[in-house]
Scaffold this active site. Structure first.
Site, mmCIF file in Angstrom:
data_model
loop_
_atom_site.group_PDB
_atom_site.id
_atom_site.type_symbol
_atom_site.label_atom_id
_atom_site.label_comp_id
_atom_site.label_asym_id
_atom_site.label_seq_id
_atom_site.Cartn_x
_atom_site.Cartn_y
_atom_site.Cartn_z
ATOM 1 C CD GLU A 105 66.964 11.827 83.606
ATOM 2 O OE1 GLU A 105 68.040 12.338 83.208
ATOM 3 O OE2 GLU A 105 66.903 10.979 84.521
ATOM 4 C CG ASP B 122 77.970 8.898 92.700
ATOM 5 O OD1 ASP B 122 78.585 9.431 91.759
ATOM 6 O OD2 ASP B 122 76.825 8.428 92.584
ATOM 7 C CE LYS C 29 75.112 12.285 92.700
ATOM 8 N NZ LYS C 29 75.659 11.279 91.740
ATOM 9 C CD1 TRP D 141 69.538 13.770 86.871
ATOM 10 C CD2 TRP D 141 68.279 15.219 85.735
ATOM 11 N NE1 TRP D 141 68.284 13.229 86.746
ATOM 12 C CE2 TRP D 141 67.486 14.099 86.053
ATOM 13 C CE3 TRP D 141 67.706 16.273 85.011
ATOM 14 C CZ2 TRP D 141 66.148 14.007 85.678
ATOM 15 C CZ3 TRP D 141 66.363 16.176 84.642
ATOM 16 C CH2 TRP D 141 65.604 15.056 84.974
HETATM 17 CA CA CA Z 1 78.362 9.715 89.573
#
Ligand code: CA
Length: 642
Positions: A106, A338, A365, A428
């Site tokens: 990443e 989340d 998100k 991300w």
């Molecule tokens: Ca999380």
């Protein structure tokens, strides 16, 4: 070892770091026609990055000196030698095999004065000659393998920071290490977390005003989030900002936490509370503010914790010198899905309603694209950039999302299939803002998840502590839920207009969980994808212009740089990460079969080739007869499904 570097290049590798420091002085001025070169400042030592150079990053577009290239972290290259007119001539210049197989890669590389600094899974660092790929040095912090059980989302690492001759690395087991940029030898090392606690570091450090800033992850495991500033020269701690209040019977560490505690109820501190700063940290030198993205709480299920729960799932502005709170904006009050607000933050100046505004942008998100005034935190706009069924809109007056009551599964105790799911509409993977098109290019994941409250809220020592039946999402047994999730399992690259607040174009990618994005002054957008292709698109229309096979799925973001007058585009390849690790059988068909971790670097007329893929024999499953009881199988899945 690099397959495309000859042995003489290897032999001279040790000397190369000194040589490139003196011979990289050819850069293109902004807006200059291709071919026009001017001399760059002569740099006498490795990674000689300071505030003056970072603030003037656009004056030396041949370098990529910080994670997002400049302090605004736009992931945009002002280079334009590679353009829509000639991108079809792009070919492989060199490749470098990374010593970290079977894991997600990443890292956004840095390139400073002809040297590339890139990391791999297990927090290893590689310094390479950016022109040839010849290794100059490598550094392995020897992360103990067993700490991987604390990493929700794979043993990944997203890169290093550079400052005054040093390279800074955060390790999976929570250390911050300063390396000598010329030799790779450690200068100092500090442990940034409580040993034994379930913290991990996967994000890249940032350096601001001689301080190295680093956060950590672990909200799914039970932790309390914070960001710490350490002196770059000594490793001495300067300040720490906790994102959530601790035990209210103890003194609070800051006035901000005294304010925040009023938004919590229950006994959150017994599980840590969460609120990790696991990725985005951005600095505005004009306002002298640091902005952090804060993640979700522990556990996801809020049956026992109510209220907005500040500063979970928030963007928070801090004073650079002291880490003192200045303002916050909470993207998801009372988050139970989340919906980390850790996704990359981008600073830009945009003309909104006839006025130039200094903005900060994020596509977290939760599926909404946010534009905030970065001096005050005022919400300027918030619009869904993908399908959002948990909330249809955001009230711009109150800044609060209009949450569908059915989405509150903790309160109702009834399952809710959320879109986006915990994988996020965007996580991300760096998005990119082009000042040339005023568009933001977002790698979007379309993936739902059934939130089914778990009956027990026991803290597990080796498993995820979400308070949600995770197997129902990653190994769905219910045929209806399985069919629903699989039908929505896809992704796309979106060009988002942050001023007009709408999508301008999109490229369907078929599968979710693709790579980060680079845009360039050459009118191009580069992105790798899970199916093993590195692709260039027209920045204004999304037309596909060029692609290369990468022999691995791609998650990381590309960069572009210049050495000796030639422009290069680099990408790290290797698939895994959160979705690869946690999504069980859903992940299996979402990436190309081969997964060879490498750095791949392209230039116009490049003629190197990757070695042919080794022949693979498909595994034949021959499980023994199933004799266990249904409850044993269920318990086994809960422990071992990752
Ligand atoms: Ca999380």
């Amino acid at each position: 070892m690099n397959a495309n570097v000859d042995s003489s290049a290897r032999r001279t590798a040790a000397a190369a770091v000194l040589m490139v420091a003196g011979c990289s002085g050819q850069i293109a001025p902004l807006g200059a026609p291709a071919g026009a070169l001017v001399a760059a400042p002569v740099v006498m030592s490795a990674a000689a990055v300071d505030a003056a150079r970072l603030m003037a990053a656009d004056k030396e577009p041949g370098n990529w000196m910080a994670s997002g290239r400049n302090y605004g972290e736009q992931h945009y290259s002002p280079l334009q030698y590679i353009a829509a007119s000639n991108v079809r001539q792009l070919g492989l210049a060199w490749s470098y095999d990374l010593d970290a197989p079977h894991r997600g890669q990443e890292s956004t590389p840095l390139v400073i004065d002809g040297v590339m600094y890139v990391t791999s899974a297990w927090s290893k660092v590689f310094a390479l000659d950016a022109k040839t790929g010849a290794p100059l040095w490598t550094y392995d912090p020897k992360v103990p393998g067993q700490v991987a059980v604390n990493a929700c989302c794979d043993a990944v690492n997203r890169g290093v920071a550079a400052w005054q001759g040093r390279i800074f690395l955060g390790t999976l087991d929570g250390r911050l290490i300063a390396l000598d940029a010329a030799s790779g030898r450690p200068a100092w090392e500090v442990m940034t977390v409580t040993p034994g606690a379930r913290y991990t570091i996967t994000g890249a450090p940032r350096v601001v005003k001689g301080m190295v800033l680093i956060g950590n992850g672990g909200a799914e495991m039970g932790m309390r989030g914070y960001i710490t500033a350490y002196a770059a020269d000594s490793g001495k701690q300067i300040w720490r900002f906790y994102t959530v209040p601790g035990n209210p019977s103890q003194p609070f560490e800051s006035a901000a936490l005294e304010k925040a505690v009023k938004t919590w109820s229950g006994d959150w501190w017994t599980l840590g509370g969460g609120g990790p700063v696991w990725d985005s940290i951005v600095y505005d030198p004009a306002l002298d503010l640091i902005y952090i993205g804060v993640g979700n709480g522990t556990p996801w299920n809020r049956a026992k914790v109510r209220g907005d729960a500040l500063y979970l799932s928030s963007i928070v502005a801090l004073k650079a010198d002291s880490g003192e709170y200045v303002w916050h904006y909470q993207t998801t009050p009372g988050d139970e899905w989340d919906f980390d607000a850790c996704s990359p933050l981008i600073l830009a100046d945009l003309k909104i309603g006839g006025t130039m505004r200094s903005v900060i942008m994020q596509a977290p998100k939760n599926g909404f694209f946010y534009v905030l005034d970065r001096s005050s935190g005022e919400l300027l706009s918030a619009d869904p950039y993908t399908v959002t069924n948990w909330a249809k809109s955001v009230d711009l007056k109150t800044g609060r999302p209009q949450i569908d009551s059915a989405a509150r599964y903790s309160e109702s105790g009834k399952p809710f299939v959320a879109m986006p799911g915990p994988g996020g509409g965007h996580s991300w993977q760096p998005m990119s803002f082009s000042p040339a098109t005023n568009l933001v290019y977002i790698p979007v994941t379309e993936l739902s998840f059934p939130f089914i409250p778990e009956k027990s809220s026991t803290l597990h020592r080796l498993a995820w502590n979400t308070g949600v039946d995770f197997n129902a999402g990653s190994l769905p047994q219910d045929a209806q839920i399985k069919a629903f999730i699989k039908s929505g399992l896809k992704g796309h690259l979106a060009a988002w207009d942050p001023i007009a607040r709408k999508e301008v174009w999109r490229v369907e990618l078929g599968r979710p969980w693709n790579g980060g994005v680079l845009s360039t002054a050459g009118g191009l957008v580069f992105q790798g994808n899970g199916m093993g292709n590195f692709v260039a698109y027209r920045a204004d229309t999304g037309e596909r212009l060029w692609s290369a096979e990468t022999q691995a799925g791609v998650l990381a973001a590309p960069i572009s740089y210049l050495v000796d007058g030639a422009q290069y585009v680099a990408i790290e390849v290797g698939w895994g990460g959160a979705f690869g690790l946690a999504a069980g059988e859903l992940a299996r068909d979402s990436h190309v079969a081969s997964n060879l971790p490498r750095v791949l670097v392209y230039k116009l007329g490049g003629s190197a080739a990757l070695p042919a893929l080794p022949s693979a024999t498909p595994a034949v499953l021959d499980p023994p007869p199933d004799t266990a009881s249904a409850s044993t199988v269920t318990a086994g899945k809960a422990l071992y499904h990752r």
